[in-house]
Motif scaffolding. Structure first.
Motif, PDB file in Angstrom:
ATOM      1  N   LEU A   1       0.836  -1.156   0.027  1.00  0.00           N
ATOM      2  CA  LEU A   1      -0.102  -0.049   0.133  1.00  0.00           C
ATOM      3  C   LEU A   1       0.934   1.285   0.100  1.00  0.00           C
ATOM      4  O   LEU A   1       1.794   1.306   0.664  1.00  0.00           O
ATOM      5  N   VAL A   2       0.428   2.427  -0.855  1.00  0.00           N
ATOM      6  CA  VAL A   2       1.137   3.780  -0.929  1.00  0.00           C
ATOM      7  C   VAL A   2       0.120   4.688  -0.677  1.00  0.00           C
ATOM      8  O   VAL A   2      -1.225   4.465  -0.813  1.00  0.00           O
ATOM      9  N   ASP A   3       0.580   5.918  -0.311  1.00  0.00           N
ATOM     10  CA  ASP A   3      -0.365   6.898  -0.328  1.00  0.00           C
ATOM     11  C   ASP A   3       0.019   8.060  -1.558  1.00  0.00           C
ATOM     12  O   ASP A   3       0.918   8.900  -1.365  1.00  0.00           O
ATOM     13  N   ASN A   4      -0.695   8.048  -2.407  1.00  0.00           N
ATOM     14  CA  ASN A   4      -0.383   9.013  -3.647  1.00  0.00           C
ATOM     15  C   ASN A   4      -0.993  10.251  -3.456  1.00  0.00           C
ATOM     16  O   ASN A   4      -1.230  10.981  -4.329  1.00  0.00           O
ATOM     17  N   GLY A   5      -1.616  10.718  -2.227  1.00  0.00           N
ATOM     18  CA  GLY A   5      -2.060  11.794  -2.006  1.00  0.00           C
ATOM     19  C   GLY A   5      -3.291  12.307  -2.985  1.00  0.00           C
ATOM     20  O   GLY A   5      -4.117  11.351  -2.991  1.00  0.00           O
ATOM     21  N   ARG A   6      -3.160  13.324  -3.464  1.00  0.00           N
ATOM     22  CA  ARG A   6      -4.574  13.967  -4.361  1.00  0.00           C
ATOM     23  C   ARG A   6      -4.618  13.233  -5.743  1.00  0.00           C
ATOM     24  O   ARG A   6      -5.514  13.681  -6.380  1.00  0.00           O
ATOM     25  N   GLU A   7      -3.713  12.482  -6.025  1.00  0.00           N
ATOM     26  CA  GLU A   7      -3.802  11.950  -7.277  1.00  0.00           C
ATOM     27  C   GLU A   7      -3.674  10.174  -7.170  1.00  0.00           C
ATOM     28  O   GLU A   7      -2.399   9.508  -7.266  1.00  0.00           O
ATOM     29  N   PRO A   8      -4.804   9.569  -6.551  1.00  0.00           N
ATOM     30  CA  PRO A   8      -4.532   8.036  -6.332  1.00  0.00           C
ATOM     31  C   PRO A   8      -4.311   7.140  -7.219  1.00  0.00           C
ATOM     32  O   PRO A   8      -3.768   6.108  -7.202  1.00  0.00           O
ATOM     33  N   HIS A   9      -4.780   7.420  -8.531  1.00  0.00           N
ATOM     34  CA  HIS A   9      -4.454   6.582  -9.641  1.00  0.00           C
ATOM     35  C   HIS A   9      -3.471   7.190 -10.649  1.00  0.00           C
ATOM     36  O   HIS A   9      -3.028   6.391 -11.501  1.00  0.00           O
ATOM     37  N   ALA A  10      -2.636   8.169 -10.299  1.00  0.00           N
ATOM     38  CA  ALA A  10      -1.713   8.757 -11.319  1.00  0.00           C
ATOM     39  C   ALA A  10      -0.460   8.016 -11.451  1.00  0.00           C
ATOM     40  O   ALA A  10       0.060   7.469 -10.400  1.00  0.00           O
ATOM     41  N   ALA A  11       0.067   7.675 -12.628  1.00  0.00           N
ATOM     42  CA  ALA A  11       1.181   6.800 -12.709  1.00  0.00           C
ATOM     43  C   ALA A  11       2.498   7.426 -12.204  1.00  0.00           C
ATOM     44  O   ALA A  11       3.382   7.024 -11.556  1.00  0.00           O
TER      45      ALA A  11
END
Length: 296
Positions: free
Chosen positions: A266-276
């Motif tokens: 699991l990671v936390d991509n902040g405001r862009e959860p699906h961004a490559a």
């Protein structure tokens, strides 16, 4: 042939292949440096290539008789994503809105004519939700339709599908150490790795929709789905708010050699959860790639 092969997702047709490859490589270098693999990050441009296939998708309004099947598939994809939101949405109000929107959208019978009529209520339902706005679904409907229709084209146009898979297969050689794939690219990677002629040490899937059962999982080739025979290690990485990433643990969905599919990360991509770019820049992604590149 390169040691690291990157595979993009949908919506990349407006990018030059060289520019996209350089951008994704730079993003992955961020992840490598975050994980402490500075030497590997510095050398990454010479060890990486991109399997580009966005140019093989036609425009949705050029598909003729295939359109009804593609429309149904896009509607199913949106419904699956709304179901994920109803159970996994990051906020209670998101979950409630997703359940309500899904019930309303799937019960509508719009009077509008044209190939996109059935999918429009689902597009509107998705665009209204704050969760999906963070995924970029709040863009103009025509652009979102064009991107999602690429998933439909992949599964309904055998020639296009084969050409896409062959694009990636042609990049895989005995010196390839890792394939890093995002979104629809994880589907392409899964199918291409079944054509491998040489063992592959590592597959990293980012924001993968492979677990979307009613739209993608049941359409994968080969069937029943299983781990590619020459794949030695598979790690799935996802943001818990990435509703495209339907299933965290892929081991139960893809049986095969014991121990190949590792527990998800699991990671936390902040405001862009699906961004490559967010996935590639994560230390978790960089650590996996860096360990493989550092091996002698």
């Amino acid at each position: 042939m390169a040691e690291v092969v990157l595979v993009h997702g949908i919506g990349q047709e407006r990018h030059d292949p060289a520019d996209l490859g350089a951008s994704m490589t730079a993003d992955l270098a961020v992840g490598l440096r975050a994980a402490g693999f500075t030497t590997e990050a510095d050398a990454l441009p010479g060890r990486t290539t991109l399997a580009y296939f966005a140019d093989l998708f036609g425009r949705p309004d050029q598909q003729g008789a295939a359109m009804p099947a593609q429309e149904d598939l896009v509607a199913g994809l949106l419904a699956d994503i709304l179901r994920n939101a109803a159970t996994r949405g990051p906020r209670q109000e998101d979950r409630q809105e997703a359940a309500r929107a899904l019930a309303v959208a799937t019960g509508e019978h719009p009077d509008a004519q044209g190939p996109r009529a059935a999918v429009r209520p689902l597009l509107r339902a998705v665009a209204r939700m704050s969760t999906f706005g963070r995924l970029g679904f709040a863009l103009a409907e025509k652009y979102r339709w064009q991107e999602l229709s690429q998933v439909a084209q992949y599964f309904t146009e055998p020639d296009t599908r084969n050409q896409i898979v062959e694009r990636l297969t042609a990049q895989l050689g005995p010196e390839t150490k890792v394939v890093v794939a995002h979104s629809l690219g994880t589907v392409v990677a899964y199918e291409a790795l079944h054509r491998l002629a040489h063992p592959l040490p590592l597959l990293v899937t980012l924001g993968s929709p492979l677990g979307l059962r009613t739209v993608i999982y049941e359409r994968l080739a080969p069937q029943p789905p299983h781990v590619p025979p020459l794949l030695r290690r598979w790690v799935n990485i996802l943001d818990r708010d990435d509703l495209i990433a339907a299933e965290a643990e892929l081991g139960g969905l893809f049986p095969g050699a014991a121990g190949v599919v590792e527990p998800h990360r699991l990671v936390d991509n902040g405001r862009e959860p699906h961004a490559a770019r967010a996935y590639l820049g994560q230390a978790e992604t960089g650590r996996l790639v860096g360990e493989v590149l550092r091996e002698k």
